[in-house]
Design a protein around this motif. Structure first.
Motif, PDB file in Angstrom:
ATOM      1  N   HIS A   1      -5.733  -0.682   5.205  1.00 55.00           N
ATOM      2  CA  HIS A   1      -6.147  -1.594   6.394  1.00 55.00           C
ATOM      3  C   HIS A   1      -7.561  -0.892   6.414  1.00 55.00           C
ATOM      4  CE1 HIS A   1      -2.174  -3.030   8.804  1.00 55.00           C
ATOM      5  NE2 HIS A   1      -3.268  -3.630   8.673  1.00 55.00           N
ATOM      6  N   ILE A   2      -7.513   0.119   6.188  1.00 58.43           N
ATOM      7  CA  ILE A   2      -9.405   0.534   6.116  1.00 58.43           C
ATOM      8  C   ILE A   2     -10.356  -0.041   5.419  1.00 58.43           C
ATOM      9  CG2 ILE A   2     -11.001   2.255   5.931  1.00 58.43           C
ATOM     10  CD1 ILE A   2      -9.324   4.076   7.871  1.00 58.43           C
ATOM     11  N   GLU A   3      -9.252  -0.134   4.134  1.00 55.19           N
ATOM     12  CA  GLU A   3      -9.818  -0.798   3.168  1.00 55.19           C
ATOM     13  C   GLU A   3     -10.008  -1.647   3.062  1.00 55.19           C
ATOM     14  OE1 GLU A   3      -8.395   2.544  -0.299  1.00 55.19           O
ATOM     15  OE2 GLU A   3      -7.622   0.497  -0.350  1.00 55.19           O
ATOM     16  N   GLY A   4      -9.766  -3.062   3.567  1.00 60.36           N
ATOM     17  CA  GLY A   4      -9.542  -4.111   3.811  1.00 60.36           C
ATOM     18  C   GLY A   4     -10.809  -4.743   4.983  1.00 60.36           C
ATOM     19  N   TRP A   5     -10.579  -3.768   5.558  1.00 60.80           N
ATOM     20  CA  TRP A   5     -11.549  -3.724   6.432  1.00 60.80           C
ATOM     21  C   TRP A   5     -12.845  -4.206   6.021  1.00 60.80           C
ATOM     22  CZ3 TRP A   5     -14.967  -0.710   9.273  1.00 60.80           C
ATOM     23  CH2 TRP A   5     -15.966  -1.706  10.200  1.00 60.80           C
ATOM     24  N   PHE A   6     -13.260  -3.045   5.645  1.00 62.20           N
ATOM     25  CA  PHE A   6     -13.993  -2.213   4.610  1.00 62.20           C
ATOM     26  C   PHE A   6     -14.350  -3.779   4.137  1.00 62.20           C
ATOM     27  CE2 PHE A   6     -17.066  -0.158   1.094  1.00 62.20           C
ATOM     28  CZ  PHE A   6     -18.052   0.693   2.828  1.00 62.20           C
ATOM     29  N   LEU A   7     -14.175  -3.715   2.849  1.00 61.35           N
ATOM     30  CA  LEU A   7     -14.150  -5.192   1.717  1.00 61.35           C
ATOM     31  C   LEU A   7     -14.764  -6.362   2.799  1.00 61.35           C
ATOM     32  CD1 LEU A   7     -11.836  -4.792  -0.978  1.00 61.35           C
ATOM     33  CD2 LEU A   7     -14.132  -3.825  -1.007  1.00 61.35           C
ATOM     34  N   ASN A   8     -13.609  -6.767   3.856  1.00 59.22           N
ATOM     35  CA  ASN A   8     -13.986  -8.002   4.370  1.00 59.22           C
ATOM     36  C   ASN A   8     -15.409  -7.617   4.984  1.00 59.22           C
ATOM     37  OD1 ASN A   8     -13.597 -10.472   5.396  1.00 59.22           O
ATOM     38  ND2 ASN A   8     -13.264  -8.899   7.441  1.00 59.22           N
ATOM     39  N   LYS A   9     -16.055  -6.014   6.114  1.00 60.72           N
ATOM     40  CA  LYS A   9     -17.093  -6.550   6.295  1.00 60.72           C
ATOM     41  C   LYS A   9     -18.558  -6.065   5.483  1.00 60.72           C
ATOM     42  CE  LYS A   9     -16.428  -6.898  10.444  1.00 60.72           C
ATOM     43  NZ  LYS A   9     -17.000  -7.244  12.059  1.00 60.72           N
ATOM     44  N   ASP A  10     -18.089  -5.638   4.231  1.00 61.59           N
ATOM     45  CA  ASP A  10     -18.952  -5.050   3.389  1.00 61.59           C
ATOM     46  C   ASP A  10     -19.453  -6.439   2.615  1.00 61.59           C
ATOM     47  OD1 ASP A  10     -21.453  -3.760   1.430  1.00 61.59           O
ATOM     48  OD2 ASP A  10     -19.499  -3.071  -0.571  1.00 61.59           O
ATOM     49  N   ARG A  11     -20.545  -7.118   3.309  1.00 61.16           N
ATOM     50  CA  ARG A  11     -21.209  -8.298   2.824  1.00 61.16           C
ATOM     51  C   ARG A  11     -21.357  -8.477   1.926  1.00 61.16           C
ATOM     52  NH1 ARG A  11     -18.035 -12.618   1.880  1.00 61.16           N
ATOM     53  NH2 ARG A  11     -20.617 -14.051   2.496  1.00 61.16           N
ATOM     54  N   ASP A  12     -22.576  -7.224   1.474  1.00 61.02           N
ATOM     55  CA  ASP A  12     -23.454  -7.497   0.325  1.00 61.02           C
ATOM     56  C   ASP A  12     -23.310  -6.952  -0.692  1.00 61.02           C
ATOM     57  OD1 ASP A  12     -24.037  -4.164   1.012  1.00 61.02           O
ATOM     58  OD2 ASP A  12     -26.318  -4.706   1.890  1.00 61.02           O
ATOM     59  N   ARG A  13     -21.904  -6.048  -0.384  1.00 60.58           N
ATOM     60  CA  ARG A  13     -20.976  -5.908  -2.135  1.00 60.58           C
ATOM     61  C   ARG A  13     -21.680  -4.802  -2.116  1.00 60.58           C
ATOM     62  NH1 ARG A  13     -18.120  -9.525   0.458  1.00 60.58           N
ATOM     63  NH2 ARG A  13     -17.097 -11.254  -0.897  1.00 60.58           N
ATOM     64  N   ASP A  14     -22.256  -3.816  -1.687  1.00 57.74           N
ATOM     65  CA  ASP A  14     -22.807  -2.676  -2.647  1.00 57.74           C
ATOM     66  C   ASP A  14     -22.551  -1.002  -1.833  1.00 57.74           C
ATOM     67  OD1 ASP A  14     -23.325  -2.186   0.107  1.00 57.74           O
ATOM     68  OD2 ASP A  14     -25.675  -1.718   0.210  1.00 57.74           O
ATOM     69  N   GLY A  15     -20.685  -1.668  -1.667  1.00 55.38           N
ATOM     70  CA  GLY A  15     -19.815  -0.268  -0.936  1.00 55.38           C
ATOM     71  C   GLY A  15     -20.040   0.549  -0.066  1.00 55.38           C
ATOM     72  N   GLU A  16     -20.822  -0.397   0.727  1.00 58.88           N
ATOM     73  CA  GLU A  16     -21.488   0.799   2.156  1.00 58.88           C
ATOM     74  C   GLU A  16     -21.801  -0.135   3.113  1.00 58.88           C
ATOM     75  OE1 GLU A  16     -23.789   4.641   0.730  1.00 58.88           O
ATOM     76  OE2 GLU A  16     -25.440   2.985   0.794  1.00 58.88           O
ATOM     77  N   LEU A  17     -21.150  -0.008   4.486  1.00 56.99           N
ATOM     78  CA  LEU A  17     -21.736  -0.278   5.259  1.00 56.99           C
ATOM     79  C   LEU A  17     -22.206  -0.173   6.344  1.00 56.99           C
ATOM     80  CD1 LEU A  17     -19.204  -2.643   5.814  1.00 56.99           C
ATOM     81  CD2 LEU A  17     -18.084  -1.284   7.475  1.00 56.99           C
ATOM     82  N   THR A  18     -23.061  -1.218   6.965  1.00 56.86           N
ATOM     83  CA  THR A  18     -23.978  -1.153   7.649  1.00 56.86           C
ATOM     84  C   THR A  18     -23.330  -1.206   8.906  1.00 56.86           C
ATOM     85  OG1 THR A  18     -25.369  -2.515   7.541  1.00 56.86           O
ATOM     86  CG2 THR A  18     -26.477  -0.831   5.970  1.00 56.86           C
ATOM     87  N   TRP A  19     -24.270  -0.971   9.977  1.00 60.67           N
ATOM     88  CA  TRP A  19     -23.992  -0.838  11.300  1.00 60.67           C
ATOM     89  C   TRP A  19     -24.286  -3.249  12.005  1.00 60.67           C
ATOM     90  CZ3 TRP A  19     -20.157  -0.091  14.699  1.00 60.67           C
ATOM     91  CH2 TRP A  19     -20.043  -0.328  15.534  1.00 60.67           C
ATOM     92  N   ASP A  20     -25.530  -3.156  10.762  1.00 56.35           N
ATOM     93  CA  ASP A  20     -25.434  -4.439  10.774  1.00 56.35           C
ATOM     94  C   ASP A  20     -23.706  -5.120  10.364  1.00 56.35           C
ATOM     95  OD1 ASP A  20     -27.595  -4.887  12.572  1.00 56.35           O
ATOM     96  OD2 ASP A  20     -28.771  -4.976  11.003  1.00 56.35           O
ATOM     97  N   GLU A  21     -23.152  -5.185   9.015  1.00 57.37           N
ATOM     98  CA  GLU A  21     -22.848  -5.528   8.058  1.00 57.37           C
ATOM     99  C   GLU A  21     -21.304  -5.519  10.193  1.00 57.37           C
ATOM    100  OE1 GLU A  21     -23.095  -4.871   4.008  1.00 57.37           O
ATOM    101  OE2 GLU A  21     -23.015  -3.364   5.181  1.00 57.37           O
ATOM    102  N   VAL A  22     -21.368  -4.240   9.766  1.00 55.75           N
ATOM    103  CA  VAL A  22     -19.864  -3.924  10.746  1.00 55.75           C
ATOM    104  C   VAL A  22     -20.772  -5.615  12.607  1.00 55.75           C
ATOM    105  CG1 VAL A  22     -19.064  -2.947  12.887  1.00 55.75           C
ATOM    106  CG2 VAL A  22     -19.948  -2.043  10.619  1.00 55.75           C
ATOM    107  N   LEU A  23     -21.182  -5.566  12.560  1.00 53.42           N
ATOM    108  CA  LEU A  23     -21.582  -6.895  13.588  1.00 53.42           C
ATOM    109  C   LEU A  23     -21.858  -8.198  13.097  1.00 53.42           C
ATOM    110  CD1 LEU A  23     -24.956  -5.163  15.526  1.00 53.42           C
ATOM    111  CD2 LEU A  23     -22.345  -4.613  16.332  1.00 53.42           C
ATOM    112  N   GLY A  24     -21.454  -8.375  11.473  1.00 55.96           N
ATOM    113  CA  GLY A  24     -21.348  -9.905  11.003  1.00 55.96           C
ATOM    114  C   GLY A  24     -22.843 -10.888  11.206  1.00 55.96           C
ATOM    115  N   ILE A  25     -23.986  -9.452  11.182  1.00 53.32           N
ATOM    116  CA  ILE A  25     -24.953  -9.717  10.503  1.00 53.32           C
ATOM    117  C   ILE A  25     -26.099 -10.383   9.666  1.00 53.32           C
ATOM    118  CG2 ILE A  25     -27.480  -9.391  11.014  1.00 53.32           C
ATOM    119  CD1 ILE A  25     -27.138  -7.955  13.146  1.00 53.32           C
ATOM    120  N   LYS A  26     -26.226 -11.477   9.246  1.00 53.48           N
ATOM    121  CA  LYS A  26     -26.556 -12.033   7.630  1.00 53.48           C
ATOM    122  C   LYS A  26     -26.762 -10.517   6.685  1.00 53.48           C
ATOM    123  CE  LYS A  26     -25.933 -17.228   7.512  1.00 53.48           C
ATOM    124  NZ  LYS A  26     -26.184 -17.756   6.542  1.00 53.48           N
TER     125      LYS A  26
END
Ligand code: CA
Ligand code: CA
Ligand code: CA
Length: 183
Positions: free
Chosen positions: A63-88
């Motif tokens: 679930h975490i991986e699925g959620w992470f991949l969905n949120k990692d919009r710039d596909r760099d393998g890391e999540l920023t808080w902006d990505e969590v918020l859905g900011i472009k």
């Protein structure tokens, strides 16, 4: 079920109750901060998983991986808080700028239109290198690969063609004026 909610449930939940959303959001923020051990504002899926475990949450890795991949919009393998918020992300904004006809791919013509300092041959080389799925075009994932590679390597290491690419600071479009756009 007493105690804290499971992480997957927290992340996936679409609660209709505002206060519940808020507390889940707070929990997620807390978790993000724990996961960001070095404080650089970025977390990997491994960071998140470890943070969830150490916080005593029910952590479902899939679930975490699925959620992470969905949120990692710039596909760099890391999540920023902006990505969590859905900011472009910068990559999304740049891709939107390149993809003039909005078909989800960047053609040679579109590339040349935005990067006016690049030659035909340079664009061909870039498309050949990164645009593997459909010849002569680049989809969003491929575009991200190019952008992320640019960001990671030092400029010296880049070939002359890549060096010339101008995506981060597009010359046209009002949307490129602001760094972030809230959808
Ligand atoms: Ca970090
Ligand atoms: Ca990311
Ligand atoms: Ca296009």
């Amino acid at each position: 079920m007493a105690g804290r909610p499971g992480l997957a449930g927290t992340m996936m939940a679409k609660s209709s109750k505002k206060h519940k959303e808020n507390s889940e959001f707070k929990l997620l923020e807390e978790l993000f901060n724990i996961a960001d051990k070095n404080g650089d504002g970025r977390v990997t899926v491994e960071d998140l998983f470890e943070a969830a475990i150490s916080s005593g949450l029910e952590a479902d890795r899939k679930h975490i991986e699925g959620w992470f991949l969905n949120k990692d919009r710039d596909r760099d393998g890391e999540l920023t808080w902006d990505e969590v918020l859905g900011i472009k992300t910068t990559n999304e904004i740049a891709f939107d700028t390149f993809d003039l006809n909005k078909d989800g791919r960047i053609s040679k013509k579109e590339f040349l239109h935005i990067c006016r300092n690049m030659t035909d041959e340079q664009v061909d080389a870039v498309l050949q290198k990164f645009g593997k799925k459909k010849e002569g075009q680049m989809n969003y994932d491929e575009f991200c690969q190019m952008m992320n590679k640019r960001r990671k390597s030092s400029l010296d290491k880049l070939s002359s063609a890549e060096h010339e690419i101008c995506p981060a600071k597009p010359k046209i479009g009002e949307s490129s004026q602001s760094k972030y756009e809230v959808p």
